[in-house]
Design an enzyme around this catalytic site. Structure first.
Site, PDB file in Angstrom:
ATOM      1  N   HIS A  98       0.825  -1.196   0.000  1.00  0.00           N
ATOM      2  CA  HIS A  98       0.000   0.000   0.000  1.00  0.00           C
ATOM      3  C   HIS A  98       0.865   1.254   0.000  1.00  0.00           C
ATOM      4  O   HIS A  98       2.016   1.243   0.420  1.00  0.00           O
ATOM      5  CB  HIS A  98      -0.951   0.022   1.202  1.00  0.00           C
ATOM      6  CG  HIS A  98      -0.257   0.151   2.530  1.00  0.00           C
ATOM      7  ND1 HIS A  98       0.425  -0.892   3.121  1.00  0.00           N
ATOM      8  CD2 HIS A  98      -0.119   1.213   3.370  1.00  0.00           C
ATOM      9  CE1 HIS A  98       0.936  -0.481   4.271  1.00  0.00           C
ATOM     10  NE2 HIS A  98       0.628   0.788   4.451  1.00  0.00           N
ATOM     11  N   ASP A 100       0.598   4.996   1.610  1.00  0.00           N
ATOM     12  CA  ASP A 100      -0.151   5.535   2.743  1.00  0.00           C
ATOM     13  C   ASP A 100      -1.229   6.528   2.318  1.00  0.00           C
ATOM     14  O   ASP A 100      -0.975   7.474   1.559  1.00  0.00           O
ATOM     15  CB  ASP A 100       0.791   6.234   3.728  1.00  0.00           C
ATOM     16  CG  ASP A 100       1.521   5.251   4.629  1.00  0.00           C
ATOM     17  OD1 ASP A 100       1.031   4.119   4.809  1.00  0.00           O
ATOM     18  OD2 ASP A 100       2.586   5.617   5.166  1.00  0.00           O
ATOM     19  N   HIS A 258       4.727   0.152   0.481  1.00  0.00           N
ATOM     20  CA  HIS A 258       5.434  -0.630   1.485  1.00  0.00           C
ATOM     21  C   HIS A 258       4.524  -1.717   2.047  1.00  0.00           C
ATOM     22  O   HIS A 258       3.305  -1.697   1.855  1.00  0.00           O
ATOM     23  CB  HIS A 258       5.999   0.260   2.604  1.00  0.00           C
ATOM     24  CG  HIS A 258       4.993   1.137   3.274  1.00  0.00           C
ATOM     25  ND1 HIS A 258       4.526   2.307   2.713  1.00  0.00           N
ATOM     26  CD2 HIS A 258       4.355   1.021   4.466  1.00  0.00           C
ATOM     27  CE1 HIS A 258       3.646   2.873   3.515  1.00  0.00           C
ATOM     28  NE2 HIS A 258       3.521   2.117   4.588  1.00  0.00           N
ATOM     29  N   ARG A 273       5.803   6.714  14.035  1.00  0.00           N
ATOM     30  CA  ARG A 273       5.867   7.248  12.672  1.00  0.00           C
ATOM     31  C   ARG A 273       5.374   8.684  12.630  1.00  0.00           C
ATOM     32  O   ARG A 273       4.327   9.019  13.195  1.00  0.00           O
ATOM     33  CB  ARG A 273       5.004   6.406  11.733  1.00  0.00           C
ATOM     34  CG  ARG A 273       5.075   6.840  10.268  1.00  0.00           C
ATOM     35  CD  ARG A 273       4.126   6.043   9.408  1.00  0.00           C
ATOM     36  NE  ARG A 273       2.737   6.404   9.670  1.00  0.00           N
ATOM     37  CZ  ARG A 273       1.692   5.667   9.317  1.00  0.00           C
ATOM     38  NH1 ARG A 273       1.880   4.507   8.725  1.00  0.00           N
ATOM     39  NH2 ARG A 273       0.463   6.067   9.585  1.00  0.00           N
TER      40      ARG A 273
END
Length: 282
Positions: A98, A100, A258, A273
């Site tokens: 995917h 983000d 990723h 993150r």
């Protein structure tokens, strides 16, 4: 600063750099940003930095964004805690290829991810170069997909497991976004294949040029979308990173996808993150 490529097409490891220093140095940050545009994802070890430094470094790329489902650290807005332990339920959003938040009108520019704790083995993350995935397409496929646009949905992904009322409220807050199937990177000018697991369907496929019979559209369009999404699974375009505490990954969300490998439960994996606000794809 030393930069070492990890594969032929994506990823480089940087050594000799402290990100807390890079958060304050214009010259050092400029070197890191240039390396990111070239390699698309950067990796660093031994970054024992404070959360404030993590946020300060990521903020050099641009404003940070919150996540509507996960939320962020109350003392450090924009810093999302992705904590998994022995009792965490299975997560089927991380362990798929995917890009983000493409369900946003303006998906993130990128992210800075730091490992706090991880299992002794397992829990790796993989990235894939979607500019290369596009470049290697045949000419006739490039021609066919050049005008296409696709719908991206948070409702059909994060919202799918919610009760209907919450799912519909989530969609009202974040209506499905529409993006070009092939986007242009705003800094490098590269063409990037821009469909992933959040893409549900093409929005402008059903034209006289593409559809003569019903089967041309369904399942014809669905098969094409499935093929394009599957380009992320080609190993030649990928890099795989093994985490250790205080390891950091910085990636360009505009040109990569990723996949967080979910082979480690029921052990602990804690990541933090900082996601960076992006622009509308064109």
């Amino acid at each position: 600063m030393k930069i070492e490529k990890l594969t032929c097409h994506i990823g480089a490891e940087i050594s000799g750099v402290d990100l807390s220093e890079a958060a304050r140095s214009d010259d050092l940050f400029a070197e890191i940003r240039a390396a990111l545009l070239e390699h698309k994802v950067l990796f660093l070890r031994d970054q024992d930095i404070a959360r404030a430094d993590h946020v300060a470094f990521a903020s050099r790329f641009g404003a940070l964004e919150d996540h509507p489902v996960v939320g962020s650290d109350p003392e450090h807005p924009g810093l999302v805690r992705i904590y998994k332990d022995e009792n965490s339920p299975p997560d089927y959003f991380e362990n798929s290829w995917h890009c983000d938040a493409t369900w946003r009108e303006a998906p993130p520019m990128g992210a800075v991810l730091r490992c706090i704790a991880c299992p002794p083995v397992g829990g790796d993350t993989m990235w894939v170069n979607m500019a290369r995935a596009y470049a290697d397409l045949s000419d006739h496929v490039k021609e066919a997909i050049a005008p296409l646009r696709a719908r991206h949905s948070i409702e059909a992904t994060f919202g799918a497991r919610m009760p209907e009322e919450k799912r519909l409220a989530l969609k009202a807050q974040f209506p499905d976004a529409e993006h070009p199937v092939v986007r242009t990177h705003p800094e490098t000018g590269e063409k990037v294949l821009f469909v992933n697991g959040f893409a549900t369907h093409f929005t402008n496929f059903h034209t006289a040029a593409n559809v003569r019979y019903g089967q041309d559209y369904a399942p014809g369009a669905a098969q094409l979308l499935h093929y394009l999404i599957g380009r992320a699974t080609i190993p030649e375009y990928q890099v795989r990173w093994r985490w250790r505490p205080n390891s950091v990954a910085i990636w360009d969300n505009r040109s990569t996808q990723h996949y967080a490998v979910m082979d480690y439960p029921p052990t602990v994996r804690r990541m933090e993150r900082a996601g960076i606000v992006g622009d509308r794809p064109f």
